[in-house]
Design a protein around this motif. Sequence first.
Motif, PDB file in Angstrom:
ATOM      1  N   GLY A   1       0.834  -1.195   0.000  1.00 23.87           N
ATOM      2  CA  GLY A   1       0.000   0.000   0.000  1.00 23.87           C
ATOM      3  C   GLY A   1       0.866   1.242   0.000  1.00 23.87           C
ATOM      4  N   SER A   2       0.323   2.312   0.552  1.00 18.09           N
ATOM      5  CA  SER A   2       1.028   3.589   0.557  1.00 18.09           C
ATOM      6  C   SER A   2       1.031   4.241   1.936  1.00 18.09           C
ATOM      7  CB  SER A   2       0.381   4.544  -0.452  1.00 18.09           C
ATOM      8  OG  SER A   2       0.505   4.041  -1.751  1.00 18.09           O
ATOM      9  N   PRO A   3       1.537   3.548   2.945  1.00 19.96           N
ATOM     10  CA  PRO A   3       1.593   4.174   4.263  1.00 19.96           C
ATOM     11  C   PRO A   3       2.637   5.297   4.277  1.00 19.96           C
ATOM     12  CG  PRO A   3       2.795   2.125   4.301  1.00 19.96           C
ATOM     13  CD  PRO A   3       2.126   2.213   2.958  1.00 19.96           C
ATOM     14  N   VAL A   4       2.394   6.302   5.089  1.00 19.25           N
ATOM     15  CA  VAL A   4       3.306   7.437   5.193  1.00 19.25           C
ATOM     16  C   VAL A   4       4.510   7.045   6.041  1.00 19.25           C
ATOM     17  CG1 VAL A   4       3.551   9.815   6.029  1.00 19.25           C
ATOM     18  CG2 VAL A   4       1.410   9.070   4.955  1.00 19.25           C
ATOM     19  N   ILE A   5       5.690   7.479   5.584  1.00 18.60           N
ATOM     20  CA  ILE A   5       6.915   7.259   6.349  1.00 18.60           C
ATOM     21  C   ILE A   5       7.483   8.618   6.755  1.00 18.60           C
ATOM     22  CG2 ILE A   5       7.420   5.111   5.127  1.00 18.60           C
ATOM     23  CD1 ILE A   5       9.659   6.649   3.619  1.00 18.60           C
ATOM     24  N   VAL A   6       8.335   8.585   7.772  1.00 16.21           N
ATOM     25  CA  VAL A   6       9.102   9.777   8.125  1.00 16.21           C
ATOM     26  C   VAL A   6      10.569   9.363   8.151  1.00 16.21           C
ATOM     27  CG1 VAL A   6       8.869   9.493  10.656  1.00 16.21           C
ATOM     28  CG2 VAL A   6       9.348  11.751   9.682  1.00 16.21           C
ATOM     29  N   GLU A   7      11.382  10.196   7.540  1.00 14.61           N
ATOM     30  CA  GLU A   7      12.831   9.998   7.521  1.00 14.61           C
ATOM     31  C   GLU A   7      13.481  11.360   7.656  1.00 14.61           C
ATOM     32  OE1 GLU A   7      14.441   8.764   3.635  1.00 14.61           O
ATOM     33  OE2 GLU A   7      12.489   9.217   2.778  1.00 14.61           O
ATOM     34  N   GLY A   8      14.733  11.356   8.081  1.00 12.48           N
ATOM     35  CA  GLY A   8      15.438  12.608   8.309  1.00 12.48           C
ATOM     36  C   GLY A   8      15.596  13.453   7.058  1.00 12.48           C
ATOM     37  N   THR A   9      15.804  14.747   7.274  1.00 16.56           N
ATOM     38  CA  THR A   9      15.962  15.683   6.170  1.00 16.56           C
ATOM     39  C   THR A   9      17.434  16.065   6.003  1.00 16.56           C
ATOM     40  OG1 THR A   9      15.684  17.648   7.548  1.00 16.56           O
ATOM     41  CG2 THR A   9      13.681  16.646   6.642  1.00 16.56           C
ATOM     42  N   THR A  10      17.735  16.581   4.826  1.00 18.04           N
ATOM     43  CA  THR A  10      19.075  17.108   4.558  1.00 18.04           C
ATOM     44  C   THR A  10      18.921  18.379   3.739  1.00 18.04           C
ATOM     45  OG1 THR A  10      19.312  15.900   2.480  1.00 18.04           O
ATOM     46  CG2 THR A  10      20.148  14.808   4.467  1.00 18.04           C
ATOM     47  N   SER A  11      20.005  19.101   3.588  1.00 17.78           N
ATOM     48  CA  SER A  11      19.973  20.242   2.687  1.00 17.78           C
ATOM     49  C   SER A  11      19.962  19.715   1.252  1.00 17.78           C
ATOM     50  CB  SER A  11      21.162  21.163   2.938  1.00 17.78           C
ATOM     51  OG  SER A  11      22.366  20.456   2.784  1.00 17.78           O
ATOM     52  N   LEU A  12      19.736  20.613   0.326  1.00 18.79           N
ATOM     53  CA  LEU A  12      19.622  20.216  -1.076  1.00 18.79           C
ATOM     54  C   LEU A  12      20.837  19.428  -1.568  1.00 18.79           C
ATOM     55  CD1 LEU A  12      18.123  23.451  -2.626  1.00 18.79           C
ATOM     56  CD2 LEU A  12      16.960  21.288  -2.189  1.00 18.79           C
ATOM     57  N   TYR A  13      20.575  18.484  -2.437  1.00 22.50           N
ATOM     58  CA  TYR A  13      21.595  17.689  -3.126  1.00 22.50           C
ATOM     59  C   TYR A  13      22.477  16.885  -2.180  1.00 22.50           C
ATOM     60  CZ  TYR A  13      19.914  20.455  -6.973  1.00 22.50           C
ATOM     61  OH  TYR A  13      19.093  21.045  -7.901  1.00 22.50           O
ATOM     62  N   GLN A  14      21.896  16.466  -1.083  1.00 17.72           N
ATOM     63  CA  GLN A  14      22.572  15.510  -0.209  1.00 17.72           C
ATOM     64  C   GLN A  14      21.728  14.248  -0.183  1.00 17.72           C
ATOM     65  OE1 GLN A  14      23.637  17.328   3.511  1.00 17.72           O
ATOM     66  NE2 GLN A  14      25.128  18.640   2.540  1.00 17.72           N
ATOM     67  N   TRP A  15      22.055  13.321   0.683  1.00 19.82           N
ATOM     68  CA  TRP A  15      21.456  11.995   0.638  1.00 19.82           C
ATOM     69  C   TRP A  15      20.174  11.913   1.469  1.00 19.82           C
ATOM     70  CZ3 TRP A  15      20.789   8.700  -2.652  1.00 19.82           C
ATOM     71  CH2 TRP A  15      20.577   7.347  -2.410  1.00 19.82           C
ATOM     72  N   GLY A  16      19.290  12.894   1.344  1.00 18.08           N
ATOM     73  CA  GLY A  16      18.014  12.862   2.043  1.00 18.08           C
ATOM     74  C   GLY A  16      16.954  12.175   1.205  1.00 18.08           C
ATOM     75  N   ASN A  17      15.857  11.831   1.859  1.00 15.51           N
ATOM     76  CA  ASN A  17      14.706  11.208   1.204  1.00 15.51           C
ATOM     77  C   ASN A  17      15.048   9.910   0.488  1.00 15.51           C
ATOM     78  OD1 ASN A  17      14.362  14.449   0.827  1.00 15.51           O
ATOM     79  ND2 ASN A  17      12.581  13.427   1.703  1.00 15.51           N
ATOM     80  N   ARG A  18      16.062   9.234   0.977  1.00 13.89           N
ATOM     81  CA  ARG A  18      16.509   8.014   0.316  1.00 13.89           C
ATOM     82  C   ARG A  18      15.451   6.919   0.348  1.00 13.89           C
ATOM     83  NH1 ARG A  18      17.301   8.995   5.412  1.00 13.89           N
ATOM     84  NH2 ARG A  18      18.181   7.482   6.828  1.00 13.89           N
ATOM     85  N   TYR A  19      14.675   6.832   1.417  1.00 14.22           N
ATOM     86  CA  TYR A  19      13.656   5.785   1.503  1.00 14.22           C
ATOM     87  C   TYR A  19      12.462   6.086   0.610  1.00 14.22           C
ATOM     88  CZ  TYR A  19      16.337   3.663   5.189  1.00 14.22           C
ATOM     89  OH  TYR A  19      17.344   3.047   5.881  1.00 14.22           O
ATOM     90  N   SER A  20      11.970   7.311   0.669  1.00 17.49           N
ATOM     91  CA  SER A  20      10.813   7.629  -0.174  1.00 17.49           C
ATOM     92  C   SER A  20      11.177   7.574  -1.656  1.00 17.49           C
ATOM     93  CB  SER A  20      10.211   8.985   0.199  1.00 17.49           C
ATOM     94  OG  SER A  20      11.137  10.025   0.045  1.00 17.49           O
ATOM     95  N   ILE A  21      12.390   7.983  -2.001  1.00 24.14           N
ATOM     96  CA  ILE A  21      12.830   7.942  -3.398  1.00 24.14           C
ATOM     97  C   ILE A  21      12.854   6.506  -3.924  1.00 24.14           C
ATOM     98  CG2 ILE A  21      14.853   8.234  -4.901  1.00 24.14           C
ATOM     99  CD1 ILE A  21      15.439  10.836  -3.299  1.00 24.14           C
ATOM    100  N   TYR A  22      13.436   5.599  -3.143  1.00 23.30           N
ATOM    101  CA  TYR A  22      13.638   4.242  -3.634  1.00 23.30           C
ATOM    102  C   TYR A  22      12.481   3.281  -3.373  1.00 23.30           C
ATOM    103  CZ  TYR A  22      18.272   5.526  -5.054  1.00 23.30           C
ATOM    104  OH  TYR A  22      19.321   6.137  -5.690  1.00 23.30           O
ATOM    105  N   THR A  23      11.489   3.712  -2.574  1.00 19.10           N
ATOM    106  CA  THR A  23      10.338   2.841  -2.349  1.00 19.10           C
ATOM    107  C   THR A  23       9.069   3.392  -2.983  1.00 19.10           C
ATOM    108  OG1 THR A  23       9.690   3.940  -0.284  1.00 19.10           O
ATOM    109  CG2 THR A  23      11.251   2.073  -0.112  1.00 19.10           C
ATOM    110  N   GLY A  24       9.043   4.682  -3.250  1.00 20.89           N
ATOM    111  CA  GLY A  24       7.828   5.301  -3.764  1.00 20.89           C
ATOM    112  C   GLY A  24       6.810   5.600  -2.678  1.00 20.89           C
ATOM    113  N   LEU A  25       7.156   5.310  -1.431  1.00 22.13           N
ATOM    114  CA  LEU A  25       6.224   5.569  -0.333  1.00 22.13           C
ATOM    115  C   LEU A  25       6.145   7.065  -0.046  1.00 22.13           C
ATOM    116  CD1 LEU A  25       7.265   2.670   2.065  1.00 22.13           C
ATOM    117  CD2 LEU A  25       5.155   2.836   0.723  1.00 22.13           C
TER     118      LEU A  25
END
Length: 131
Positions: free
Chosen positions: A12-36
């Motif tokens: 499904g599409s449950p909401v996740i929370v993951e840490g943030t980073t400034s632009l062009y760093q390794w943030g949002n890695r989980y949402s990017i690679y899972t589509g969640l």
Amino acid sequence: QAIVWMQENIHGSPVIVEGTTSLYQWGNRYSIYTGLPAVIGWDWHQRQQKAILPSNWVTDRINEVDAFYDTTDEEAAREFLERYQVRYIVVGQLEHIRYAEEGLAKFTRYEGVYWKTVFAYKDTIILVVLE
């Protein structure tokens, strides 16, 4: 391993929370690679996609995610999870680098009370929010 676990085990599409980073760093890695969906996606993409919203919408969300990870106030953490209907919490290398250990300690302290670990590998855990 954690991203693969999410890809294989979260449906499904449950909401996740993951840490943030400034632009062009390794943030949002989980949402990017899972589509969640995440509480906040990649900063610049969100600014482009949400241009019709007030200009502080993105920065407010980023600040709220940062406050969630840093807070030692269990009630504030629970309110955040409820407000954004978060189902999974990521606590990995990035979160350990970016956020205060005092705030991250809540994830151990309230294990089994508000959330429980569903994945653990080295210094990365994924927690499911208990209903």
